[in-house]
Design an enzyme around this catalytic site. Structure first.
Site, PDB file in Angstrom:
ATOM      1  N   CYS A 280     -39.577   1.387 -25.524  1.00  0.00           N
ATOM      2  CA  CYS A 280     -40.389   2.096 -24.533  1.00  0.00           C
ATOM      3  C   CYS A 280     -39.535   2.671 -23.418  1.00  0.00           C
ATOM      4  O   CYS A 280     -39.576   2.210 -22.262  1.00  0.00           O
ATOM      5  CB  CYS A 280     -41.444   1.156 -23.977  1.00  0.00           C
ATOM      6  SG  CYS A 280     -42.518   0.600 -25.285  1.00  0.00           S
TER       7      CYS A 280
ATOM      8  N   TYR B 206     -18.524  -0.602 -30.553  1.00  0.00           N
ATOM      9  CA  TYR B 206     -19.479  -0.558 -29.447  1.00  0.00           C
ATOM     10  C   TYR B 206     -20.899  -0.292 -29.958  1.00  0.00           C
ATOM     11  O   TYR B 206     -21.697   0.371 -29.298  1.00  0.00           O
ATOM     12  CB  TYR B 206     -19.050   0.470 -28.388  1.00  0.00           C
ATOM     13  CG  TYR B 206     -17.613   0.235 -27.942  1.00  0.00           C
ATOM     14  CD1 TYR B 206     -17.288  -0.879 -27.185  1.00  0.00           C
ATOM     15  CD2 TYR B 206     -16.589   1.105 -28.324  1.00  0.00           C
ATOM     16  CE1 TYR B 206     -15.972  -1.121 -26.815  1.00  0.00           C
ATOM     17  CE2 TYR B 206     -15.268   0.864 -27.946  1.00  0.00           C
ATOM     18  CZ  TYR B 206     -14.974  -0.252 -27.195  1.00  0.00           C
ATOM     19  OH  TYR B 206     -13.670  -0.495 -26.830  1.00  0.00           O
TER      20      TYR B 206
HETATM   21  N1  LLP Z   1      -8.237  -2.711 -23.559  1.00  0.00           N
HETATM   22  C1  LLP Z   1      -8.997  -2.774 -22.467  1.00  0.00           C
HETATM   23  C2  LLP Z   1      -8.510  -3.476 -21.287  1.00  0.00           C
HETATM   24  C3  LLP Z   1     -10.247  -2.149 -22.477  1.00  0.00           C
HETATM   25  O1  LLP Z   1     -11.004  -2.203 -21.384  1.00  0.00           O
HETATM   26  C4  LLP Z   1     -10.709  -1.483 -23.631  1.00  0.00           C
HETATM   27  C5  LLP Z   1     -12.016  -0.847 -23.675  1.00  0.00           C
HETATM   28  C6  LLP Z   1      -9.866  -1.463 -24.764  1.00  0.00           C
HETATM   29  C7  LLP Z   1      -8.633  -2.077 -24.688  1.00  0.00           C
HETATM   30  C8  LLP Z   1     -10.255  -0.806 -26.041  1.00  0.00           C
HETATM   31  O2  LLP Z   1     -10.451   0.557 -25.895  1.00  0.00           O
HETATM   32  P1  LLP Z   1     -10.701   1.500 -27.177  1.00  0.00           P
HETATM   33  O3  LLP Z   1      -9.418   1.500 -27.971  1.00  0.00           O
HETATM   34  O4  LLP Z   1     -11.828   0.928 -27.957  1.00  0.00           O
HETATM   35  O5  LLP Z   1     -11.028   2.812 -26.592  1.00  0.00           O
HETATM   36  N2  LLP Z   1     -18.645   1.035 -24.557  1.00  0.00           N
HETATM   37  C9  LLP Z   1     -17.843   2.234 -24.455  1.00  0.00           C
HETATM   38  C10 LLP Z   1     -16.379   1.947 -24.493  1.00  0.00           C
HETATM   39  C11 LLP Z   1     -15.944   0.969 -23.436  1.00  0.00           C
HETATM   40  C12 LLP Z   1     -14.497   0.658 -23.508  1.00  0.00           C
HETATM   41  C13 LLP Z   1     -14.175  -0.456 -22.612  1.00  0.00           C
HETATM   42  N3  LLP Z   1     -12.820  -0.857 -22.673  1.00  0.00           N
HETATM   43  C14 LLP Z   1     -18.253   3.199 -25.551  1.00  0.00           C
HETATM   44  O6  LLP Z   1     -19.120   2.852 -26.344  1.00  0.00           O
HETATM   45  O7  LLP Z   1     -17.771   4.320 -25.612  1.00  0.00           O
END
Ligand code: LLP
Length: 416
Positions: free
Chosen positions: A342, A371
């Site tokens: 909703c 995610y």
């Molecule tokens: N290391 C740290 C300290 C982080 O904060 C993050 C992601 C990563 C590594 C990994 O990042 P990646 O390689 O996955 O980009 N919920 C959001 C993304 C949030 C990312 C948070 N930090 C989305 O769905 O786009």
């Protein structure tokens, strides 16, 4: 490259038709491809082969213990942000000696838990955390290995909610204060300086902001050396983007090549924390069309998954592909694909041309491996989806669909 493909028009994951999974397990269900996870991990790892390095998968992207176990088996370490994620890594058989612990707000209990588990490194994000960790370590008679997460103040040029390297973000300590804080850390008996850390944001489609951040870290490394502080590893964080639609992020190899060239001949170990690039295109959310409806000429496809199952479109306006599991119809319609929650924000696509679908049809939300499930919730008292791992021609339920009883567990009426 991923292993979601069509066989006689039907969408399969590896050698399993998604329809079979939907019939066996129901919908909504997250489906992950083991071959894709393996390939993505190996391609990323090999890109850094010429450097002494450790890949620490960002658990927050996809945290099912079966996935962590698969990655641990390939040699992966893990980037965690909570005691809960540490428990998952341990339950999955991950090596605590390959765990780095990031996060701006770690509790004392979490610091203790991680120290006792013997993790590789705490990525400390403030001076207050440094002092707190020192006290906990001394109380336990240990020395805590640390990196400081330094905010390089570069613009990652990504969505503001997932950009973390600018001065006004809550993350890390500022570049200008880092030397002083390292000197403070060096004076604390409970700590052992191990590394230098940064993470500037997620879904990066260009390597240049990361290269700029690395230059800032190298500059700091020189300052630390001059001050007699030795750093054994540089943690470059995660952030490499993927293709959801038409994005053209650098390949892992191009990304590594560019950063290695910036590094030159420095002899320092590299730690990397990729999440999305490993898991994003290795998973889909399988769902069913409940009904279609028309409101004054506006067409809606209502599916049985909602923003509680996959929140990225609602939270970031993120675009995800939608594919029919059966052969796509030759006629298309312009529709909103929406869930049962909703909220007007509960959509997977808005005003998008998609092949015609009808009640009962199966649809897959693509690129949902990172995610996706990890950000799901019980909003509207909706049990969370099941998770399935496909390996070749077999599939395994790696998380049962939640039941309403699971949601009610722990709730009680006050005594009267
Ligand atoms: N290391 C740290 C300290 C982080 O904060 C993050 C992601 C990563 C590594 C990994 O990042 P990646 O390689 O996955 O980009 N919920 C959001 C993304 C949030 C990312 C948070 N930090 C989305 O769905 O786009």
């Amino acid at each position: 490259m991923n292993h979601f493909h069509r066989v006689d028009g039907e969408l399969w994951c590896e050698d399993v038709p998604l329809r079979r999974i939907a019939e066996d397990v129901g919908t909504p269900t997250y489906v992950y491809s083991a071959a894709t996870l393996t390939r993505h991990y190996q391609v990323f790892d090999e890109a850094w082969a010429e450097a002494d390095h450790l890949v620490c998968f960002a658990v927050k992207a996809c945290s099912n213990i079966a996935i962590l176990n698969l990655l641990a088996g390939l040699g992966s370490g893990f980037d965690i942000v909570s005691g809960g994620e540490l428990r998952r890594v341990l339950a999955a058989g991950g090596d605590p000696g390959k765990v780095v612990f990031s996060g701006v707000g770690k509790t004392e209990a979490e610091l203790e838990q991680a120290l006792e588990a013997g993790i590789l490194c705490f990525n400390v994000e403030s001076e207050a955390e440094l002092d707190q960790l020192d006290a906990v370590a001394r109380r336990l008679g240990r020395r805590a290995p640390i990196s400081l997460r330094v905010n390089p103040d570069v613009d990652a040029q990504t969505h503001p909610y997932i950009s973390t390297g600018l001065r006004n973000n809550k993350f890390g300590v500022s570049h200008s204060q880092a030397l002083r804080i390292y000197e403070h850390a060096a004076s604390l008996e409970g700590l052992q300086i191990l590394g230098l850390d940064c993470h500037i944001g997620s879904q990066l489609s260009d390597v240049e902001p990361m290269a700029a951040a690395l230059r800032r870290l190298l500059d700091l490394l020189d300052q630390l050396e001059r001050a007699g502080i030795q750093v054994h590893h540089l943690d470059l964080g995660g952030g490499l983007g993927i293709t959801y639609d038409r994005e053209t992020p650098p390949s892992p190899a191009a990304y590594a090549r560019r950063l290695l060239s910036e590094l030159g001949d420095r002899k320092v170990k590299i730690v990397l924390e990729p999440g999305r690039v490993i898991a994003g295109n290795a998973g889909v959310l399988l769902m069913k069309v409940l009904l279609t409806k028309d409101n004054d000429g506006k067409h809606f496809v209502v599916v049985d998954a909602g923003m509680n199952d996959a929140i990225r479109p609602a939270l970031y306006g993120a675009w995800h592909g939608l594919e029919t599991v059966g052969p796509p119809a030759s006629t298309a319609a312009r529709v909103d694909v929406v869930g049962p929650v909703c909220e007007s924000g509960d959509f997977f696509a808005r005003d998008r041309e998609v092949p015609l679908v009808a009640a009962g049809d199966l649809v897959a939300l693509m690129s949902a491996g990172a995610y996706g499930f990890t950000m799901s919730s019980n909003y509207n008292s909706r049990p969370r989806a099941a998770e399935v791992l496909v390996e070749g021609d077999r599939f395994h339920v790696i998380r049962d669909r939640e039941r309403i009883e699971d949601l009610l567990r722990g709730e009680r009426l006050p005594p009267r």
